[in-house]
Design a protein around this motif. Structure first.
Motif, mmCIF file in Angstrom:
data_model
loop_
_atom_site.group_PDB
_atom_site.id
_atom_site.type_symbol
_atom_site.label_atom_id
_atom_site.label_comp_id
_atom_site.label_asym_id
_atom_site.label_seq_id
_atom_site.Cartn_x
_atom_site.Cartn_y
_atom_site.Cartn_z
ATOM 1 N N GLU A 57 0.828 -1.215 0.000
ATOM 2 C CA GLU A 57 0.000 0.000 0.000
ATOM 3 C C GLU A 57 0.858 1.259 0.000
ATOM 4 O O GLU A 57 0.545 2.229 -0.687
ATOM 5 C CB GLU A 57 -0.948 -0.020 1.198
ATOM 6 C CG GLU A 57 -2.022 -1.086 1.069
ATOM 7 C CD GLU A 57 -2.812 -1.315 2.345
ATOM 8 O OE1 GLU A 57 -2.533 -0.667 3.384
ATOM 9 O OE2 GLU A 57 -3.726 -2.172 2.305
ATOM 10 N N GLU A 60 2.272 1.725 -3.475
ATOM 11 C CA GLU A 60 1.235 2.251 -4.352
ATOM 12 C C GLU A 60 0.903 3.706 -4.044
ATOM 13 O O GLU A 60 0.580 4.478 -4.944
ATOM 14 C CB GLU A 60 -0.005 1.354 -4.287
ATOM 15 C CG GLU A 60 0.276 -0.009 -4.910
ATOM 16 C CD GLU A 60 -0.884 -0.973 -4.847
ATOM 17 O OE1 GLU A 60 -1.814 -0.769 -4.026
ATOM 18 O OE2 GLU A 60 -0.851 -1.955 -5.611
ATOM 19 N N SER A 61 1.042 4.120 -2.796
ATOM 20 C CA SER A 61 0.730 5.511 -2.430
ATOM 21 C C SER A 61 1.768 6.495 -2.969
ATOM 22 O O SER A 61 1.494 7.693 -3.044
ATOM 23 C CB SER A 61 0.624 5.659 -0.902
ATOM 24 O OG SER A 61 1.912 5.648 -0.302
ATOM 25 N N SER A 65 2.627 0.597 -8.868
ATOM 26 C CA SER A 65 1.595 -0.422 -8.682
ATOM 27 C C SER A 65 2.262 -1.787 -8.578
ATOM 28 O O SER A 65 3.311 -2.032 -9.171
ATOM 29 C CB SER A 65 0.603 -0.418 -9.841
ATOM 30 O OG SER A 65 1.244 -0.785 -11.050
ATOM 31 N N CYS A 66 1.648 -2.638 -7.812
ATOM 32 C CA CYS A 66 2.106 -4.017 -7.679
ATOM 33 C C CYS A 66 1.042 -4.883 -8.338
ATOM 34 O O CYS A 66 -0.128 -4.855 -7.932
ATOM 35 C CB CYS A 66 2.286 -4.392 -6.209
ATOM 36 S SG CYS A 66 2.999 -6.027 -5.985
ATOM 37 N N ASP A 67 1.450 -5.589 -9.376
ATOM 38 C CA ASP A 67 0.494 -6.368 -10.156
ATOM 39 C C ASP A 67 0.868 -7.839 -10.151
ATOM 40 O O ASP A 67 2.044 -8.187 -10.160
ATOM 41 C CB ASP A 67 0.463 -5.860 -11.601
ATOM 42 C CG ASP A 67 0.073 -4.399 -11.681
ATOM 43 O OD1 ASP A 67 -0.941 -4.032 -11.054
ATOM 44 O OD2 ASP A 67 0.779 -3.640 -12.355
ATOM 45 N N LYS A 78 4.034 4.618 -12.914
ATOM 46 C CA LYS A 78 2.720 5.168 -13.255
ATOM 47 C C LYS A 78 2.395 5.044 -14.743
ATOM 48 O O LYS A 78 1.241 5.123 -15.137
ATOM 49 C CB LYS A 78 2.613 6.621 -12.798
ATOM 50 C CG LYS A 78 3.602 7.543 -13.459
ATOM 51 C CD LYS A 78 3.489 8.938 -12.909
ATOM 52 C CE LYS A 78 4.590 9.821 -13.482
ATOM 53 N NZ LYS A 78 4.598 11.127 -12.888
#
Length: 112
Positions: A57, A60-61, A65-67, A78
């Protein structure tokens, strides 16, 4: 593993109380009956989704992104560009281990 958990603790902003003792204010990372101070050796980032998810989190903040795709784990910027590759021995690792690996690699690159 011990040093990797220390890297995560510092990334998460834990306050260092002594050489290997960190103060953990986030109650979601410890039970009510657990101490506020935790030694690096007792941290569970590598064994617990409850500990690792707040790290995801935070990543991501700050705009990444973690995919997860077909059992692989990636951290992307991004623009969707892969920042951290999937681990080499992906077939022998659990999803938690893969995620932990990419988180450590991300933090190491982010700190440079």
């Amino acid at each position: 593993m011990k040093n990797d958990n220390k890297i995560i603790a510092e990334f998460m902003g834990f306050t260092k109380d002594s050489k290997d003792l960190y103060l953990i204010d986030d109650y979601s990372l410890r039970g009510e009956d657990e101490y506020q101070a935790t030694y690096v050796s007792e941290m569970k980032f590598n064994t617990s989704w409850s500990w690792l998810m707040p790290v995801i989190e935070k990543i991501e903040s700050i705009g990444f992104s973690c995919d997860r795709i077909d059992g692989d784990v990636f951290i992307n910027d991004k623009n969707g560009n892969n920042v951290i590759p999937n681990p080499m021995d992906v077939n022998t690792m659990t999803m938690l281990q893969k995620t932990y690996y990419v988180v450590i690699e991300f933090i190491n690159q982010y700190n440079k």
